[in-house]
Design an enzyme around this catalytic site. Structure first.
Site, PDB file in Angstrom:
ATOM      1  N   ASP A 178       0.879  -1.161   0.000  1.00 47.05           N
ATOM      2  CA  ASP A 178       0.000   0.000   0.000  1.00 47.05           C
ATOM      3  C   ASP A 178       0.922   1.218   0.000  1.00 47.05           C
ATOM      4  O   ASP A 178       2.144   1.077   0.170  1.00 47.05           O
ATOM      5  CB  ASP A 178      -0.903  -0.015   1.246  1.00 47.05           C
ATOM      6  CG  ASP A 178      -1.906   1.138   1.285  1.00 47.05           C
ATOM      7  OD1 ASP A 178      -2.305   1.605   0.208  1.00 47.05           O
ATOM      8  OD2 ASP A 178      -2.284   1.569   2.379  1.00 47.05           O
ATOM      9  N   THR A 179       0.366   2.402  -0.184  1.00 49.03           N
ATOM     10  CA  THR A 179       1.165   3.617   0.016  1.00 49.03           C
ATOM     11  C   THR A 179       0.953   4.084   1.460  1.00 49.03           C
ATOM     12  O   THR A 179       0.596   5.233   1.715  1.00 49.03           O
ATOM     13  CB  THR A 179       0.777   4.721  -0.985  1.00 49.03           C
ATOM     14  OG1 THR A 179      -0.627   4.965  -0.878  1.00 49.03           O
ATOM     15  CG2 THR A 179       1.108   4.327  -2.402  1.00 49.03           C
ATOM     16  N   GLN A 331      -5.680   3.130   1.068  1.00 50.06           N
ATOM     17  CA  GLN A 331      -6.631   2.548   0.118  1.00 50.06           C
ATOM     18  C   GLN A 331      -6.043   2.447  -1.288  1.00 50.06           C
ATOM     19  O   GLN A 331      -6.739   2.613  -2.278  1.00 50.06           O
ATOM     20  CB  GLN A 331      -7.935   3.350   0.117  1.00 50.06           C
ATOM     21  CG  GLN A 331      -8.583   3.415   1.488  1.00 50.06           C
ATOM     22  CD  GLN A 331      -9.783   4.341   1.532  1.00 50.06           C
ATOM     23  OE1 GLN A 331     -10.125   4.994   0.553  1.00 50.06           O
ATOM     24  NE2 GLN A 331     -10.437   4.413   2.682  1.00 50.06           N
ATOM     25  N   HIS A 332      -4.724   2.196  -1.350  1.00 49.37           N
ATOM     26  CA  HIS A 332      -4.042   1.973  -2.626  1.00 49.37           C
ATOM     27  C   HIS A 332      -3.366   0.597  -2.604  1.00 49.37           C
ATOM     28  O   HIS A 332      -2.171   0.485  -2.890  1.00 49.37           O
ATOM     29  CB  HIS A 332      -2.969   3.037  -2.874  1.00 49.37           C
ATOM     30  CG  HIS A 332      -3.481   4.435  -2.888  1.00 49.37           C
ATOM     31  ND1 HIS A 332      -2.713   5.508  -2.491  1.00 49.37           N
ATOM     32  CD2 HIS A 332      -4.675   4.952  -3.248  1.00 49.37           C
ATOM     33  CE1 HIS A 332      -3.416   6.620  -2.602  1.00 49.37           C
ATOM     34  NE2 HIS A 332      -4.615   6.306  -3.053  1.00 49.37           N
ATOM     35  N   PRO A 333      -4.085  -0.468  -2.276  1.00 54.20           N
ATOM     36  CA  PRO A 333      -3.421  -1.772  -2.151  1.00 54.20           C
ATOM     37  C   PRO A 333      -2.907  -2.277  -3.491  1.00 54.20           C
ATOM     38  O   PRO A 333      -3.487  -2.007  -4.546  1.00 54.20           O
ATOM     39  CB  PRO A 333      -4.517  -2.679  -1.594  1.00 54.20           C
ATOM     40  CG  PRO A 333      -5.788  -2.056  -2.063  1.00 54.20           C
ATOM     41  CD  PRO A 333      -5.534  -0.575  -2.041  1.00 54.20           C
TER      42      PRO A 333
END
Length: 395
Positions: A178-179, A331-333
């Site tokens: 993720d980020t 929420q950037h998986p």
């Protein structure tokens, strides 16, 4: 062009302040979203301290575009723009349906079947009433994002694929990324008035340099969304009422800056998605079980970012009133079905085709084998176009 992106063509997006980078083959389809008072003020004050502002490209319309209106400056555009000026995936779902695609809601895919040659023969899905249905096809594309894609593949244990579909390498579910970030809230002496325009536009990137030998790259972004309801709730709990309540809400809204930092995360096979053995959903399917931790490389990046944020507070004549150094989900998986040339340590090849199954493709960020500090959306879109072109040539 398909997403309708607005952006600035002539900036160094690495944050180093050099020549335009990366070099563009063509201009953005639309000009950048107009800069608000807050964005202009922050850029001016932080530029004086040697920081190079970057105006991030956005899927927001700055002119009428593919039936989308011009961005009206709402800042409640997550997850969906209230007037439809921002691109979202439903727009291409509408296009697909208009060209003959059939979208089946309330249909939960739970199993893929393969044969002894490795070809996928069918998928099975369940309706809310528990009924089971079978679909056959020549080509299959799994596009269930980073968590549900490996869940489906792991559930699909067959005689030919006892560890799950596409999982001869034991890499399905592994390398979850993720980020993952941190955040800092500041209160400025002078009003800056966040709240007009898109939720995010101005960022300060630290993406290149020798520091990356030891620390993660990162981007610092200002969240242009004053949480007025939270301000009001907190003040009401403190007994603030009437005209004083109104004054305090205005003060907080005008002077509060919410900074967030997104970091590069390295792939780690131990960070993974597996199937729960104790929890099941309403259809009786196992829910995904996640293990996720961050290493010294990520923590070293947070130390560098905090040095920058402390400097920001000085340049902006602001006080840091809140810090959250815990792992914040962005929420950037990505990861979990990573791409590679070697079938022994990856799930798909460079065309996003599963090594184990010649007619199975995986679309989305789960195929990414590394994670930068930037949003993965455009990479996923580009890879999806590659899949479509490959299927079109073959079928």
């Amino acid at each position: 062009m398909e997403l309708g992106v607005s952006g600035t063509d002539d900036q160094d997006e690495s944050g180093a302040g050099g020549s335009p980078s990366p070099a563009r083959a063509a201009p953005y389809p639309m000009k950048q979203v107009p800069l608000t008072y807050m964005f202009r003020t922050l850029a001016e004050k932080l530029s004086a301290g040697g920081y190079n502002p970057v105006w991030e490209p956005h899927g927001r319309a700055t002119r009428p575009y593919n039936q989308r209106p011009v961005c009206a400056g709402n800042n409640n555009c997550n997850p969906v723009c209230p007037i439809g000026a921002k691109y979202d995936g439903s727009m291409h779902c509408d296009i697909a349906e208009s060209r003959g695609a059939v979208i089946m809601p309330n249909a939960v895919v739970y199993k893929l079947e393969d044969d002894d040659t490795g070809r996928i023969q069918a998928l099975w899905f369940k309706r809310p009433d528990g009924s089971e249905h079978k679909v056959t096809a020549r080509v299959f594309v799994v596009a269930a994002h980073t968590i549900e894609t490996p869940k489906l593949l792991l559930m699909s244990k067959t005689r030919h694929s006892p560890n799950g579909i596409a999982n001869s390498s034991d890499m399905v579910g592994r390398n979850l990324m993720d980020t993952t970030g941190i955040s800092v809230t500041m209160k400025t002496r002078d009003p800056v008035w966040p709240g007009q325009g898109p939720t995010e536009l101005l960022v300060f990137n630290k993406r290149e340099g020798d520091f990356r030998r030891n620390a993660a790259q990162y981007k610092i972004k200002v969240r242009n969304t004053p949480p007025v309801s939270q301000y009001a709730a907190t003040l009401l709990e403190q007994g603030v009422l009437g005209t004083e309540l109104d004054r305090r809400i205005q003060e907080l809204s005008a002077h509060t800056l919410a900074w967030a930092v997104d970091f590069e995360v390295l792939p780690n096979p131990a960070n993974r998605v597996t199937l729960s053995t104790t929890k099941f959903d309403a259809l009786g399917l196992p829910v995904p079980s996640l293990y996720y931790d961050l290493d010294d490389y990520w923590h070293a990046g947070t130390e560098l970012a905090m040095q920058d944020l402390n400097r920001f507070s000085q340049l902006l004549d602001a006080e840091i009133i809140k810090k959250n150094m815990k792992f914040e989900n962005r929420q950037h998986p990505s990861g979990t079905t990573i791409m590679g040339d070697n079938p022994r340590d990856s799930v798909v090849n460079r065309d996003c085709r599963a090594h184990d199954h010649p007619n199975l493709y995986i679309a989305g960020t789960s195929v990414m084998s590394a994670s930068t500090c930037m949003n993965p959306t455009l990479t996923a879109a580009a890879l999806s176009i590659r899949i479509a072109e490959k299927i079109q040539r073959e079928v």
